[in-house]
Design a protein around this motif. Structure first.
Motif, PDB file in Angstrom:
ATOM      1  N   THR A 143      -6.424  39.006  33.177  1.00 18.24           N
ATOM      2  CA  THR A 143      -6.916  38.330  31.973  1.00 18.24           C
ATOM      3  C   THR A 143      -6.282  36.949  31.837  1.00 18.24           C
ATOM      4  OG1 THR A 143      -7.080  40.513  30.930  1.00 18.24           O
ATOM      5  CG2 THR A 143      -7.323  38.595  29.499  1.00 18.24           C
ATOM      6  N   ARG A 144      -4.971  36.852  32.069  1.00 20.41           N
ATOM      7  CA  ARG A 144      -4.311  35.544  31.921  1.00 20.41           C
ATOM      8  C   ARG A 144      -4.815  34.532  32.942  1.00 20.41           C
ATOM      9  NH1 ARG A 144      -0.429  33.963  35.585  1.00 20.41           N
ATOM     10  NH2 ARG A 144       0.062  35.531  37.167  1.00 20.41           N
ATOM     11  N   LEU A 145      -5.345  34.998  34.078  1.00 23.67           N
ATOM     12  CA  LEU A 145      -5.833  34.116  35.140  1.00 23.67           C
ATOM     13  C   LEU A 145      -7.302  33.734  34.966  1.00 23.67           C
ATOM     14  CD1 LEU A 145      -4.151  35.836  38.233  1.00 23.67           C
ATOM     15  CD2 LEU A 145      -3.482  33.674  37.162  1.00 23.67           C
ATOM     16  N   ALA A 146      -7.916  34.144  33.871  1.00 21.00           N
ATOM     17  CA  ALA A 146      -9.341  33.867  33.659  1.00 21.00           C
ATOM     18  C   ALA A 146      -9.588  32.364  33.561  1.00 21.00           C
ATOM     19  CB  ALA A 146      -9.828  34.572  32.393  1.00 21.00           C
ATOM     20  N   ARG A 147     -10.620  31.902  34.250  1.00 19.96           N
ATOM     21  CA  ARG A 147     -11.047  30.504  34.206  1.00 19.96           C
ATOM     22  C   ARG A 147     -12.413  30.441  33.535  1.00 19.96           C
ATOM     23  NH1 ARG A 147      -8.462  27.332  38.589  1.00 19.96           N
ATOM     24  NH2 ARG A 147     -10.270  25.959  38.478  1.00 19.96           N
ATOM     25  N   TRP A 148     -12.733  29.278  32.970  1.00 19.32           N
ATOM     26  CA  TRP A 148     -14.017  29.144  32.289  1.00 19.32           C
ATOM     27  C   TRP A 148     -15.179  29.347  33.252  1.00 19.32           C
ATOM     28  CZ3 TRP A 148     -14.138  29.792  27.407  1.00 19.32           C
ATOM     29  CH2 TRP A 148     -13.065  29.395  26.599  1.00 19.32           C
ATOM     30  N   GLU A 149     -14.996  28.956  34.496  1.00 13.37           N
ATOM     31  CA  GLU A 149     -16.071  29.119  35.469  1.00 13.37           C
ATOM     32  C   GLU A 149     -16.354  30.580  35.785  1.00 13.37           C
ATOM     33  OE1 GLU A 149     -13.706  28.590  39.681  1.00 13.37           O
ATOM     34  OE2 GLU A 149     -13.950  26.837  38.401  1.00 13.37           O
ATOM     35  N   HIS A 150     -15.428  31.487  35.411  1.00 12.66           N
ATOM     36  CA  HIS A 150     -15.644  32.915  35.657  1.00 12.66           C
ATOM     37  C   HIS A 150     -16.624  33.537  34.664  1.00 12.66           C
ATOM     38  CE1 HIS A 150     -11.359  33.043  37.592  1.00 12.66           C
ATOM     39  NE2 HIS A 150     -12.255  32.492  38.380  1.00 12.66           N
ATOM     40  N   PHE A 151     -16.896  32.826  33.569  1.00 10.53           N
ATOM     41  CA  PHE A 151     -17.831  33.343  32.563  1.00 10.53           C
ATOM     42  C   PHE A 151     -19.190  32.703  32.831  1.00 10.53           C
ATOM     43  CE2 PHE A 151     -13.678  34.018  30.873  1.00 10.53           C
ATOM     44  CZ  PHE A 151     -13.761  35.225  30.202  1.00 10.53           C
ATOM     45  N   ALA A 152     -19.991  33.400  33.613  1.00  8.15           N
ATOM     46  CA  ALA A 152     -21.273  32.861  34.058  1.00  8.15           C
ATOM     47  C   ALA A 152     -22.409  33.702  33.498  1.00  8.15           C
ATOM     48  CB  ALA A 152     -21.336  32.840  35.582  1.00  8.15           C
ATOM     49  N   GLY A 153     -23.108  33.155  32.515  1.00  8.73           N
ATOM     50  CA  GLY A 153     -24.264  33.847  31.964  1.00  8.73           C
ATOM     51  C   GLY A 153     -23.906  35.164  31.305  1.00  8.73           C
ATOM     52  N   ASP A 154     -24.421  36.241  31.863  1.00  3.62           N
ATOM     53  CA  ASP A 154     -24.259  37.559  31.252  1.00  3.62           C
ATOM     54  C   ASP A 154     -23.055  38.327  31.783  1.00  3.62           C
ATOM     55  OD1 ASP A 154     -26.537  37.205  29.704  1.00  3.62           O
ATOM     56  OD2 ASP A 154     -27.856  37.954  31.295  1.00  3.62           O
ATOM     57  N   TYR A 155     -22.210  37.673  32.592  1.00  5.85           N
ATOM     58  CA  TYR A 155     -21.082  38.392  33.186  1.00  5.85           C
ATOM     59  C   TYR A 155     -19.786  37.584  33.113  1.00  5.85           C
ATOM     60  CZ  TYR A 155     -24.437  41.653  35.207  1.00  5.85           C
ATOM     61  OH  TYR A 155     -25.412  42.601  35.383  1.00  5.85           O
ATOM     62  N   TRP A 156     -18.686  38.317  33.019  1.00  2.16           N
ATOM     63  CA  TRP A 156     -17.355  37.762  33.278  1.00  2.16           C
ATOM     64  C   TRP A 156     -16.983  38.263  34.668  1.00  2.16           C
ATOM     65  CZ3 TRP A 156     -12.309  39.804  30.486  1.00  2.16           C
ATOM     66  CH2 TRP A 156     -11.189  39.202  31.079  1.00  2.16           C
ATOM     67  N   VAL A 157     -16.859  37.325  35.606  1.00  3.27           N
ATOM     68  CA  VAL A 157     -16.570  37.676  36.993  1.00  3.27           C
ATOM     69  C   VAL A 157     -15.067  37.534  37.239  1.00  3.27           C
ATOM     70  CG1 VAL A 157     -17.026  37.179  39.414  1.00  3.27           C
ATOM     71  CG2 VAL A 157     -18.849  36.888  37.716  1.00  3.27           C
TER      72      VAL A 157
END
Length: 416
Positions: free
Chosen positions: A246-260
């Motif tokens: 969770t702490r490593l989440a980047r904005w680019e990981h939130f794409a459309g309908d998914y958190w990758v």
């Protein structure tokens, strides 16, 4: 391939296909980077090499010829082989002090990716800060239960460390001796059977579990902390993710309908695609606007001085929301408990937590799992709203009014 190296698993079938293919000269299994096979003329057999770095030079040592040599047996014996080389050719029983043994163990686990990076870092820190300063000069011949009591346990107690932390230090030391003994690098394990409770009293384990009855208090604590701290643990609670990924989440990981969640961030090294509910999308969008206004544009949701915040900082943030002795991982356990209580299928619950499923099962039921995960998260988030989650995130309160007493639940269309 310009490198001339084919990558694959060390199995007889894979090696036969590689030789028949007639293209790549070498074969390597990423799980065993020290072993290299090189095809012989005619490609009916292959030379097996051990490839290691010694004194700054790459050394190739021929071990045998496949298929005469059993690759599975070689892979099983590889840790012992490498351990003996890492101690400079020392034979059994030639460690002279605890310090030399601790230094060997640090090298032994340094590049072993079967252990998590955070675990290896924790062991390295424990050895550097506590074990080496107190035990480096202790002769192996003098190691005993009483020597550990006198040199490690009692001094740490006098310096104010908690009994629980001292037990952790002792367990790390015992792991070092156990590994050296199993690899036959020492004649016997002098700490086999030792327990820290022989020296000090360690309190009973505190029940750290979070229960559904704790949700109201948890929401109150989350609502009282600053936005980044709140969002870190809100995401963990909403999706059952681990604190590190969770702490490593980047904005680019939130794409459309998914958190990758990339494989490099996941504990099991498998990419995890988490369906985003409408409520989660609204919350993420609100947090993005807040960050742009108060922090500026950043690549990470939780930026530190360099990259994302450190794991240590993330754990420090956890103390700001703790109202009982629960760990950040207990949020993940609470997520799994509630999801199960809501009647979500066990397989879907396991996939939400990114627990591994058999490869064939993942392949043939992927569409069913994806749909089930999305429905399960919708149901779970609605449950959180019913229990008062909107007090944490008033910016996404549903505009439509729904009578809770009517038995209806909030639907995703009620958000925003």
């Amino acid at each position: 391939m310009s490198s001339g190296v084919e990558l694959g698993k060390f199995s007889d079938a894979a090696l036969r296909r590689w030789l028949r293919g007639g293209v790549m000269r070498d074969f390597r299994d990423p799980q065993f980077p020290e072993i290299r096979l090189r095809a012989a003329a005619g490609r009916e057999r292959a030379s097996v090499f051990l490839v290691v770095n010694e004194n700054g030079k790459t050394v190739w040592e021929k071990l045998g010829t496949w298929p005469s040599m059993c690759i599975k047996t070689l892979c099983a014996d590889l840790p012992v082989m490498l351990a003996k080389r890492n101690v400079g050719g020392m034979v059994m029983g030639q460690f002279d002090s605890v310090g030399s043994l601790l230094e060997w163990y640090q090298e032994h686990i340094a590049n072993n990716t079967t252990y998590s990076k955070s675990w290896r870092s924790n062991v390295k820190s424990m050895i550097k800060c506590h074990l080496l300063p107190r035990l480096a000069d202790v002769r192996l011949a003098n190691v005993s239960f009483i020597s550990i009591d006198v040199s490690l346990v009692k001094p740490m107690l006098v310096e104010g460390f908690s009994p629980k932390y001292i037990r952790e230090a002792v367990n790390k030391l015992k792991a070092v001796f156990a590994a050296a003994s199993k690899l036959r690098l020492i004649n016997a394990n002098p700490l086999a059977g030792y327990r820290v409770t022989y020296s000090i009293k360690v309190g009973d384990v505190v029940d750290t579990r979070l229960f559904e009855s704790d949700l109201a208090t948890l929401f109150t604590r989350l609502g009282a902390v600053v936005m980044p701290v709140q969002m870190l643990f809100v995401l963990m609670m909403m999706f059952g993710t681990r604190i590190n990924e969770t702490r490593l989440a980047r904005w680019e990981h939130f794409a459309g309908d998914y958190w990758v969640i990339p494989a490099s961030n996941a504990k099991n090294n498998q990419e995890h695609r988490v369906p985003m509910t409408e409520s989660a999308k609204a919350l993420i969008e609100h947090y993005k606007r807040w960050q742009l206004k108060h922090v500026g544009k950043r690549a990470y949701l939780f930026p530190g001085n360099i990259g994302a915040i450190s794991i240590r900082s993330a754990h420090d943030w956890h103390t700001q929301i703790r109202f009982k002795h629960f760990t950040s991982h207990d949020l993940r356990r609470l997520f799994r408990t509630i999801v199960a209580d809501l009647g979500v299928d066990t397989m879907i619950g396991e996939r939400l937590l990114n627990h591994a499923l058999p490869v064939l099962l993942r392949k043939y039921v992927k569409s069913t799992l994806d749909k089930g995960m999305s429905q399960a998260l919708d149901q779970y988030h609605q449950y959180l709203i019913y229990r008062g989650f909107s007090s944490v995130a008033p910016e996404i309160l549903p505009r439509s009014s729904v009578e809770v007493g009517s038995g209806q639940t909030l639907t995703a269309s009620g958000w925003l």
